[in-house]
Design a protein around this motif. Structure first.
Motif: not given
Lengths: 366, 508
Positions: A235, A242, A363, B15, B350-351, B355-356, B395
């Motif tokens: 992790y 990142y 798309k 979308p 990107d987490f 996770e954050n 989500q």
């Protein structure tokens, strides 16, 4: 057709759709080149099928034996080390580091395992684990050096690893010749107890060089996946990769993690070298130049999206191209075609942003 | 009335979401037309359609009464539309002039750039509109406000008639905002038309003639600014009544939680940014470090949280000197930190959200055991915080932090920091770039934490926030505290003067 377009343009699927498109385009370009040079592109695919599955399509119906297990065995011999170097590059990538040094880490791993096997006089049960550990550890040390230089002095790891690749090549060549009994091209064969060779596997695959190394590869894949996905250490590595600023903000030791990540990456490459030395050959070799396992590892990691499973697929893919090269040559196709295909695949994976834009347009147009 | 820009019944879908649903915008010649809406209301999408970055599914665009098809930004430029982006698009090691002429360089023989001619033209334009710049300085050496003027000059150099400003004040100091407003008035006087994208009502009442309000992609209405109030516009934007006043009772400060003594900190350019600074924060109060951006407040916060090494001095936390503790140790001792830049420090974009949420506590039980993450515990931890802090995302816990709105990202950070119940909560610009609804929520939450007995150290650049939220205000100027005032006994003028460096006796 509509469903298909929906599927490939869905961003959730991009992770494997983009490599798939790149692979398709790679083979497509390869086929076109074959047509341009007056060859039948079908031969390309039959060569790969023969190189990977051992099935000789041209013999179907001829009454002669169609299947030859040796090709399958040799295919895995090709794929194993590049899966490992792929894991190595991918692991460092996860922490935001570019490990171009897989090649050198592999060479020192290869040498250390041979040196341990030739010189140590240990009882049978301990000898093999010690030999494997020596190779892995040597790779880890070779990876740790650029890692610690990066952490302490902010020296760019690309520069250091490239330099250390050459250092590894000439240093291991020199010391290999110094080992007891070595001549100018190779060391003496390792004692049987220090190798991964297996008569059983050799017999089963019609005298290929297949060896127990694949078990080590499977363990390595599992360890990669477990560290990255399950542990707090993984992790942290991902957080550092990142966003190092956020990692520092959260109190993570960014520098220490960079050094450790490079060491673990080096261990994977060291293991790759070990597998080649004590599995494929059973003796140490003096090399005239790099064998490019490390560089193929970069391609494997790239195609595999820096994941454990992706590296397996990447390794199997590029392994198949390597395995098909001798077959292609024997059926009149220059082996360079395989290299062109590999390069084209890498090119298209590197162009993934372009592919994404095109997918978006498709798309949008729909 | 003549309209320079008419965007009629624009619909743009992404979308799963209608970013613009039947939106109409009409801009008169020579006016400043504000486009108001919360984050995600569709302002930027609408302007991207006008600028040719997106194509609308439905609707027509007319420029000077003629229907046009803007297929890309070059076409927009040809129609005289120019845009000042929120994040400047400048080459940092080029000079002001080089940036302005980029792509349209005047040349001498053999294709050499005629930099003198270019600089002269830049000066002409800059004098005409009162845009003060030095044409020969490099971008990296000039202030953010001046960089923005370069962006404006870039549009004027290209003869833009219709200027779009995308949240232009987000990065500016109060003084620079005033200057910008002056520049905008000057521009319309010279016959340009301006579209001002913003969610700051005050700016609209200061300069705009008309205001078009969007909410969740829908067109709510267009009002004449002189005939409406800020409250009415806020209600149109949010869809309900909003209170600007922060609802709070007087503070009841108790013991000193943070005491800073003779602190010195250098900045990244190796200059002293914080000089011999002394400060106290008590439990149960909100102390605000106010000042114009770049006066050492960012370095001060980084020094207290451990992100920057200090030169000398003491940072006493509950009486213990933590000046040389690691970041992790300070966190564990009970310092919560809502960082100034939520994308750079606060989140790993990107987490996933869960996770954050674990970023400060992933190494502790129950989130992990013996170095192994516990996915169920992570999920539960995150679900509880999402529920309690009303964090909205596509989500839930598995949403990628990158895809969330700014307000909800900030709520997630606040949830994470508040949940650890630290003794001291450091909030650096906690509402930067957020819309009215989110600001209201965050202010209430900070007051609630104060009332539960925590010490809050606030750092803010927004005058309104400084005055409304804090109990005591410490004004920082060139790395020194020039005075500490009681928030109820001061006003914008006095603070403004202090921020500009005039000293005031200590008031307690």
């Amino acid at each position: 057709m509509k469903k298909f377009i929906d599927f490939i343009t869905n961003e959730k699927n991009h992770k494997f759709v983009i490599p798939a498109i790149a692979i398709f385009l790679g083979f497509f370009v390869g086929s076109i080149i074959l047509i341009l040079t007056g060859q039948n592109p079908i031969k390309l695919f039959t060569s790969i099928i023969r190189g990977v599955l051992g099935i000789d399509m041209s013999r179907i119906g001829s009454g002669r034996s169609v299947f030859n297990a040796r090709y399958v065995g040799e295919y895995f011999v090709f794929a194993m080390p590049i899966i490992l170097t792929g894991l190595s590059v991918a692991f460092a990538f996860r922490t935001g580091l570019f490990n171009i040094g897989a090649e050198g880490q592999l060479l020192v791993g290869s040498f250390a395992s041979v040196a341990a096997g030739v010189t140590l006089d240990l009882p049978g049960v301990i000898l093999l684990p010690v030999v494997i550990l020596s190779g892995t550890l040597a790779g880890a040390i070779w990876g740790f050096v650029p890692g610690i230089l990066k952490a302490k002095f902010n020296v760019h790891e690309v520069v250091v690893t490239i330099m250390m690749n050459y250092t590894a090549l000439y240093l291991t060549n020199y010391y290999l010749k110094q080992l007891p009994g070595s001549d100018n091209v190779k060391s003496i064969p390792l004692p049987a107890g220090a190798t991964l060779k297996s008569e059983f596997l050799i017999e089963m695959t019609n005298r290929s060089r297949l060896h127990w190394g694949f078990i080590l590869v499977i363990i390595a894949i599992f360890i990669f996946w477990y560290i990255i996905e399950k542990t707090t250490f993984g992790y942290e590595l991902k957080a550092v990769g990142y966003n190092p600023h956020a990692a520092r903000y959260a109190g993570m030791k960014v520098e220490r993690n960079a050094a450790l990540s490079m060491a673990i990456a080096g261990a994977f490459s060291g293991l790759a070298g070990t597998v080649i030395a004590i599995g494929t050959f059973g003796y140490g070799r003096v090399l005239g130049s790099f064998e490019n396992y490390g560089f193929e590892g970069i391609a494997v990691a790239l195609v595999g999206g820096n994941t454990a499973l992706g590296s397996v697929f990447g390794g199997l893919l590029f392994g198949s191209l390597s395995a098909a090269q001798p077959v292609m040559q024997s059926s009149g196709i220059p082996r360079d075609i395989a290299i062109i295909i590999s390069s084209t695949i890498i090119l298209f994976v590197a162009m993934q942003n372009g592919i994404k834009i095109i997918l978006k347009r498709i798309k949008g147009a729909k | 009335m003549e309209y320079v820009v008419e965007m009629l019944n624009i619909t743009k879908e992404f979308p799963g979401i209608k970013a613009n649903d039947d939106v109409t915008l009409r801009v008169e010649k020579g006016e400043i037309h504000a486009l108001l809406g919360e984050n995600g209301a569709g302002k930027s999408t609408l302007m991207s359609v006008l600028f040719g970055l997106y194509q609308a599914e439905k609707g027509t665009i007319r420029i000077h009464g003629k229907e046009v098809d803007i297929s890309n930004p070059n076409v927009a430029n040809k129609h005289g539309i120019g845009m000042v982006h929120q994040h400047f698009k400048l080459v940092h090691n080029f000079t002001v002039t080089e940036n302005i002429i980029l792509g349209l360089e005047p040349t001498k023989s053999f294709g050499r750039i005629d930099i003198d001619k270019a600089a002269k033209k830049v000066m002409e334009i800059s004098q005409k509109y009162g845009l003060k710049v030095d044409p020969h300085s490099k971008i990296e050496d000039i202030t953010v406000g001046m960089q923005q003027r370069v962006e404006i000059l870039k549009m004027l150099y290209r003869n833009a008639e219709i200027l779009i400003f995308d949240e232009p004040t987000a990065v500016l100091t109060p003084q620079e905002i005033k200057e910008l407003m002056g520049i905008m008035r000057e521009l319309v006087k010279e016959g340009k038309s301006i579209v001002l994208i913003t969610h700051k009502l005050k700016e609209i009442s200061m300069v705009a003639d008309h205001c078009t309000v969007l909410r969740r992609g829908r067109y709510i209405g267009t009002v004449k600014v002189s005939e409406t109030t800020e409250e009415e516009m806020a209600e149109m934007m949010v869809g309900r009544e909003v209170s600007f006043e922060v609802d709070k009772v007087p503070a009841t400060p108790s013991d000193i939680v943070l005491k800073i003594e003779n602190l010195n900190i250098k900045n990244s350019r190796n200059l002293m940014a914080v000089k011999n600074l002394n400060l106290e924060v008590k439990a149960g109060e909100i102390l605000c470090v106010a000042g114009i951006d770049g006066n050492g407040q960012s370095e001060l916060i980084k020094g207290i949280t451990g992100l920057t090494k200090i030169e000398s001095g003491k940072i006493l936390f509950d009486g213990q000197d933590i000046a040389h503790d690691s970041v992790r140790n300070r966190t564990l001792k009970g310092i919560g930190h809502i960082p100034e830049d939520r994308h750079k420090y606060g989140l790993v974009l990107d987490f996933s959200l869960e996770e954050n949420m674990a970023l400060q506590s992933y190494f502790q039980e129950p989130l992990s055991k013996n170095g192994i993450l516990q996915p169920e515990a992570l999920r539960k931890h995150s679900d509880i915080l999402i529920e309690e802090f009303d964090i909205r995302s596509g989500q839930g816990s598995v949403t990628s932090a990158r895809s969330m709105s700014g307000g909800n990202q900030q709520k997630a950070i606040i949830a994470r920091e508040v949940e650890r119940s630290p003794r001291l909560l450091i909030a650096a610009q906690p509402t930067r770039g957020l819309d009215v609804g989110a600001i209201e929520y965050i202010h209430q939450r900070l007051v609630r934490e104060r009332d539960s007995g925590k010490a809050i150290l606030l750092m803010s650049l927004e005058m309104e926030e400084v005055l409304n939220l804090s109990d005591r205000i410490a004004v920082i100027y060139e790395g020194e505290i020039v005075g500490i005032v009681d928030a109820t006994k001061t006003n914008e003028n006095e603070l403004g003067l202090m921020m500009a460096g005039s000293r005031k006796g200590k008031v307690d």
